[in-house]
Design a protein around this motif. Structure first.
Motif: not given
Ligand SMILES: Nc1ncnc2c1ncn2[C@@H]1O[C@H](COP(=O)(O)OP(=O)(O)O)[C@@H](O)[C@H]1O
Ligand SMILES: [Mg+2]
Length: 372
Positions: A41, A48, A67-74
């Motif tokens: 980003y 990410a 984990r949270s922030g691992a890049g799943k949504s990205s």
């Protein structure tokens, strides 16, 4: 669940070549393919996503955990280009979507439905209007719109609620509206980003049942992010584990759940593993306290055995008196996974021999200690 259950973990894809095409036909039939996808980003110091190579097959329910922030949504958002990779390519049915102009993106996003944790419904519109809106925007004639909305509200079980406003619905009902809305253009792919995370367990079950029905009846490919491992176990065929933007593990769900190899996967799956009961833990001793003490064996079944353990044969091979302290087997995709804790006393075999003998039935065997 459908197809791909038995498909082995795919090898890291390289750019296509004639030879490659013959060697990896499954990659060329892939519904969604990531080739060396990285994303940083603007303004961010760390990436990410880094070098993601992955193939998702047609009709598969594919899970993404991490984990949270691992890049799943990205990652999931590169499929409909809500995010554009910094490097690498995303192919949908072998077509690189990287160079799509606005018109082709609009068309792409109609082929790919998406649902979210917080439903993203319009509060001033009724259930019917929420589902109808994307059809209106697309210029679909009224009669056709009405037919489609009616059909979808029936599919998600909300035909009686068409006049209700979102505020009058439960969380599960709101997500059903979200699902109906995501399906208005008959998409081939459904993306679910934490779609059950705001729901109670019972409602989660009913939404998962609906997703499974959609996967089977409509043949949709579903890509699903969740932090709830039970959701993955329930509906996914394969799963990938992300950590700091990289793939650290992937495979059929039964295989990853039965024998997680990466520390992150183990941590994520820990809540599903049966812990040693506290009371038993406190009784365990490292050395046999007396001659008649029982050795406690933990037998792990990782689902790779060809048939279920024959308990009579196992007990007789261990000899002496065998008591079942704790444990059980669950089935994922037809594979039996789980553990048994056995206390063995009065056997003529030493602990090392017991461990080896039990290893003929279970995939991993540990001697945890001794109890009287
Ligand atoms: N729009 C954005 N701008 C800047 N950084 C972002 C943006 N979206 C996500 N990130 C960062 O990228 C990383 C991955 O985020 P995300 O894909 O949301 O992870 P996950 O969904 O696994 O929690 C995180 O470090 C997050 O802070
Ligand atoms: Mg996320």
């Amino acid at each position: 669940m459908s197809v791909a259950n038995a498909r082995p973990c795919l090898e890291t894809p390289r750019p296509l070549s004639a030879e490659h095409t013959e060697l990896h036909p499954e990659l060329n039939r892939a519904h969604v393919r990531f080739i060396g996808v990285s994303k940083t980003y603007s303004g961010a110091r760390v990436a990410a996503l880094q070098g993601i190579d992955l193939a998702i097959q047609h009709g598969e329910v594919f899970g993404i955990i991490g984990r949270s922030g691992a890049g799943k949504s990205s990652l999931i958002r590169t499929i409909n280009r809500l995010e554009q990779p910094t490097h690498g390519r995303v192919l949908i049915d072998q077509v690189d979507i990287g160079g799509f102009d606005e018109d082709r993106l609009v068309e792409l996003r109609r082929r790919i439905g998406m649902i979210f944790q917080h439903f993203n419904l319009m509060s001033a519109k009724t259930v019917w209007q929420n589902v109808e809106l994307p059809l209106k925007v697309a210029g679909v004639p009224k009669e056709q719109r009405q037919r489609k909305v009616r059909e979808l509200l029936e599919l998600v079980g909300l035909q009686d609620k068409h006049k209700a406003y979102p505020a009058q619905l439960s969380g599960g009902q709101k997500q059903r509206v979200g699902i109906a809305r995501a399906l208005v253009h008959d998409p081939q792919i459904l993306l679910c980003d934490e779609a059950t995370s705001a729901l109670d367990p019972e409602t989660t079950q009913s939404i998962l049942g609906l997703l499974r029905q959609i996967n089977q009846r409509l043949g949709l490919t579903i890509v699903l992010i969740t932090h709830e491992m039970a959701v993955i176990r329930e509906v996914c065929d394969r799963v990938v584990v992300l950590e700091q933007g990289r793939i650290v593990e992937q495979g059929p769900v039964w295989e990853v759940f039965g024998n997680p190899r990466h520390e992150v996967s183990r941590t994520l799956l820990a809540p599903l593993q049966q812990a040693l009961p506290q009371e038993l833990q406190s009784r365990l001793q490292a050395q046999p306290p007396s001659a008649d003490a029982a050795a406690v064996l933990r037998l792990q079944f990782t689902g790779t055995g060809r048939e279920e353990a024959d308990l009579a044969a196992l007990f007789s091979a261990l000899g002496g008196r065998v008591r079942l302290l704790h444990g059980g087997i669950e089935r994922i995709q037809g594979h039996g996974l789980g553990q048994l804790l056995l206390a063995v006393s009065g056997s003529s075999w030493g602990v090392e021999e017991l461990r080896q003998r039990a290893g003929n039935w279970a995939q991993q065997v540990e001697v945890l200690g001794y109890v009287v």
